[in-house]
Design an enzyme around this catalytic site. Structure first.
Site, PDB file in Angstrom:
ATOM      1  N   GLY A 108      -6.993   5.501   5.084  1.00 32.91           N
ATOM      2  CA  GLY A 108      -6.566   6.479   4.094  1.00 32.91           C
ATOM      3  C   GLY A 108      -6.902   7.895   4.536  1.00 32.91           C
ATOM      4  O   GLY A 108      -7.930   8.137   5.178  1.00 32.91           O
ATOM      5  N   ARG A 163     -11.108   3.302  11.658  1.00 33.07           N
ATOM      6  CA  ARG A 163     -12.313   3.111  10.858  1.00 33.07           C
ATOM      7  C   ARG A 163     -12.723   1.654  10.925  1.00 33.07           C
ATOM      8  O   ARG A 163     -11.871   0.765  10.849  1.00 33.07           O
ATOM      9  CB  ARG A 163     -12.034   3.498   9.399  1.00 33.07           C
ATOM     10  CG  ARG A 163     -13.248   3.884   8.587  1.00 33.07           C
ATOM     11  CD  ARG A 163     -12.901   4.059   7.124  1.00 33.07           C
ATOM     12  NE  ARG A 163     -12.721   2.766   6.480  1.00 33.07           N
ATOM     13  CZ  ARG A 163     -11.700   2.468   5.661  1.00 33.07           C
ATOM     14  NH1 ARG A 163     -10.771   3.356   5.401  1.00 33.07           N
ATOM     15  NH2 ARG A 163     -11.642   1.269   5.113  1.00 33.07           N
ATOM     16  N   ASP A 205     -15.289  -1.205   9.167  1.00 31.07           N
ATOM     17  CA  ASP A 205     -16.115  -1.496   7.998  1.00 31.07           C
ATOM     18  C   ASP A 205     -17.106  -2.606   8.321  1.00 31.07           C
ATOM     19  O   ASP A 205     -16.793  -3.550   9.055  1.00 31.07           O
ATOM     20  CB  ASP A 205     -15.240  -1.933   6.820  1.00 31.07           C
ATOM     21  CG  ASP A 205     -14.218  -0.871   6.430  1.00 31.07           C
ATOM     22  OD1 ASP A 205     -14.471   0.318   6.700  1.00 31.07           O
ATOM     23  OD2 ASP A 205     -13.168  -1.233   5.865  1.00 31.07           O
ATOM     24  N   SER A 228      -6.657  -2.346   1.888  1.00 31.49           N
ATOM     25  CA  SER A 228      -7.047  -1.746   0.611  1.00 31.49           C
ATOM     26  C   SER A 228      -7.609  -2.760  -0.380  1.00 31.49           C
ATOM     27  O   SER A 228      -7.539  -2.573  -1.595  1.00 31.49           O
ATOM     28  CB  SER A 228      -5.857  -1.005  -0.037  1.00 31.49           C
ATOM     29  OG  SER A 228      -5.485   0.101   0.737  1.00 31.49           O
ATOM     30  N   ASN A 251      -9.656  -0.730  10.759  1.00 31.80           N
ATOM     31  CA  ASN A 251      -8.467  -0.098  10.179  1.00 31.80           C
ATOM     32  C   ASN A 251      -7.907   0.910  11.169  1.00 31.80           C
ATOM     33  O   ASN A 251      -8.602   1.849  11.555  1.00 31.80           O
ATOM     34  CB  ASN A 251      -8.827   0.622   8.881  1.00 31.80           C
ATOM     35  CG  ASN A 251      -9.458  -0.301   7.857  1.00 31.80           C
ATOM     36  OD1 ASN A 251      -8.777  -0.913   7.063  1.00 31.80           O
ATOM     37  ND2 ASN A 251     -10.787  -0.415   7.886  1.00 31.80           N
ATOM     38  N   GLU A 287       0.813  -1.213   0.000  1.00 31.54           N
ATOM     39  CA  GLU A 287       0.000   0.000   0.000  1.00 31.54           C
ATOM     40  C   GLU A 287       0.853   1.273   0.000  1.00 31.54           C
ATOM     41  O   GLU A 287       0.385   2.346   0.377  1.00 31.54           O
ATOM     42  CB  GLU A 287      -0.927  -0.004   1.210  1.00 31.54           C
ATOM     43  CG  GLU A 287      -1.930  -1.145   1.224  1.00 31.54           C
ATOM     44  CD  GLU A 287      -2.812  -1.112   2.446  1.00 31.54           C
ATOM     45  OE1 GLU A 287      -3.754  -0.309   2.480  1.00 31.54           O
ATOM     46  OE2 GLU A 287      -2.562  -1.909   3.373  1.00 31.54           O
ATOM     47  N   GLU A 320     -13.809  -5.508   9.024  1.00 32.88           N
ATOM     48  CA  GLU A 320     -12.464  -5.301   9.556  1.00 32.88           C
ATOM     49  C   GLU A 320     -12.367  -3.947  10.236  1.00 32.88           C
ATOM     50  O   GLU A 320     -13.207  -3.069  10.038  1.00 32.88           O
ATOM     51  CB  GLU A 320     -11.412  -5.413   8.451  1.00 32.88           C
ATOM     52  CG  GLU A 320     -11.521  -4.357   7.366  1.00 32.88           C
ATOM     53  CD  GLU A 320     -10.434  -4.515   6.315  1.00 32.88           C
ATOM     54  OE1 GLU A 320      -9.254  -4.607   6.684  1.00 32.88           O
ATOM     55  OE2 GLU A 320     -10.773  -4.562   5.117  1.00 32.88           O
ATOM     56  N   TYR A 360      -9.641   3.457  -5.410  1.00 31.62           N
ATOM     57  CA  TYR A 360      -8.589   4.401  -5.781  1.00 31.62           C
ATOM     58  C   TYR A 360      -8.490   4.745  -7.268  1.00 31.62           C
ATOM     59  O   TYR A 360      -7.864   5.731  -7.624  1.00 31.62           O
ATOM     60  CB  TYR A 360      -7.228   3.846  -5.339  1.00 31.62           C
ATOM     61  CG  TYR A 360      -7.166   3.508  -3.876  1.00 31.62           C
ATOM     62  CD1 TYR A 360      -7.246   4.504  -2.902  1.00 31.62           C
ATOM     63  CD2 TYR A 360      -7.026   2.188  -3.444  1.00 31.62           C
ATOM     64  CE1 TYR A 360      -7.197   4.199  -1.554  1.00 31.62           C
ATOM     65  CE2 TYR A 360      -6.968   1.867  -2.102  1.00 31.62           C
ATOM     66  CZ  TYR A 360      -7.051   2.872  -1.165  1.00 31.62           C
ATOM     67  OH  TYR A 360      -6.999   2.566   0.166  1.00 31.62           O
TER      68      TYR A 360
END
Length: 316
Positions: free
Chosen positions: A282, A261, A263, A156, A278, A24, A276, A222
């Site tokens: 990002g 974060r 998800d 990602s 994070n 990443e 998951e 992205y």
């Protein structure tokens, strides 16, 4: 949410850790560039620092007072960098060693969440050293006929794929093993995907993502302009609060700290399933956490300063 008011001089010399050598790297460089720009615009003495190109000991020799970690993936989000900074006695943003390692490992995350009775899709774990291709047919049947395949330690959506046939599963597992020795295969949740940003113990407004791709993959995140983001997500208030509580509990269960974060997906029955956590999401101006912060009335610069403020203890 109010901004912690501190003089920019209170932070001293700040290293924005970005780049690294994980899969990443490019995303991290983009995030780091935005964070650096915001800090400098706020008057903070911030500088870029790529640990894949410089010795970590230069943080000490060059007199850095603290670090803003914006390294995505292995070496920056998995506890390794956090442990190094602990040894160097340099304060840093976000989650500590244990929480970073837990959140980076999708298998361990699911084990912790299951122990806490938090909702997560049924799954199997495949280890490269013992994997036998003949397992795939039974795994597919056990998990409902459609599955998601994920390397355990990548972010990602790197190395991820959906499989609906035995041949697709065999191919997806082999591809995932390119990135990791442990692969997670879980029941596919057919429904909308949500994310909840967390900042200093509070959940920000949830975001719903939609993409014409098979799932919300690396390209959707992205590379394309076809992904749509809805913030507010459109959930009724009761379900918004339910998702916020679930995200906070999931984050804290993995020893998450500061910002991050979580998800999740919601099936057709209205049940949320955790995907998951994070710990270094990002941070480009188009990323999910800044979108949620904006909805909460916070500018990108305010968000960055809020994250950095957590490195100041009461004695400073």
């Amino acid at each position: 949410m109010s901004l912690m008011t501190k003089s920019p001089y209170a932070y001293g010399k700040v290293a924005v850790l970005m780049g690294g050598d994980s899969a990443e790297r490019e995303v991290s460089l983009a995030s780091g560039g935005c964070v650096l720009k915001a800090l400098v615009s706020a008057g903070v003495d911030a500088h870029p620092f790529d640990p894949s190109q410089r010795s970590i000991y230069e943080l000490v020799s060059e007199g850095f007072d603290r670090a803003f970690i914006i390294l995505h993936g292995r070496g920056g989000e998995d506890g390794v960098m956090q442990g190094a900074l602990e040894q160097l006695k340099i304060p840093y943003t976000g989650t500590g060693v244990l929480g970073s390692a837990l959140a980076m490992d999708k298998v361990l995350s699911k084990l912790v969440w299951s122990a806490r009775d938090l909702p997560t899709a049924d799954y199997r774990v495949l280890e490269k050293s013992t994997y036998n291709v003949s397992e795939c047919s039974q795994i597919l049947a056990d998990l409902g006929g459609t599955v998601m395949v994920k390397p355990s330690h990548e972010g990602s959506s790197i190395g991820m794929a959906r499989a609906q046939t035995e041949a697709e599963l065999v191919k997806a597992v082999e591809q995932a093993f390119v990135y990791d020795d442990n692969v997670l295969v879980e029941t596919y949740i057919d429904g909308p995907e949500y994310t909840v940003a967390i900042l200093n113990g509070q959940a920000l407004p949830s975001i719903r993502m939609t993409s014409p791709n098979v799932f919300y993959d690396y390209e959707a995140k992205y590379k394309t302009d076809t992904t749509e983001y809805f913030c507010p997500s459109g959930l009724p208030m009761a379900q918004e609060k339910q998702l916020a509580r679930l995200a906070l509990t999931a984050f804290e269960s993995l020893s998450g700290k500061g910002w991050g974060r979580v998800d999740a997906m919601r099936d057709h029955d209205g049940t949320f399933y955790l995907l998951e956590s994070n710990t270094v999401p990002g941070m480009t101006e188009k990323s999910l956490v800044p979108k949620a912060a904006k909805q909460a009335g916070m500018s990108f610069t305010d968000l960055v300063i809020n994250i950095l403020s957590e490195t100041l203890d009461e004695h400073e």
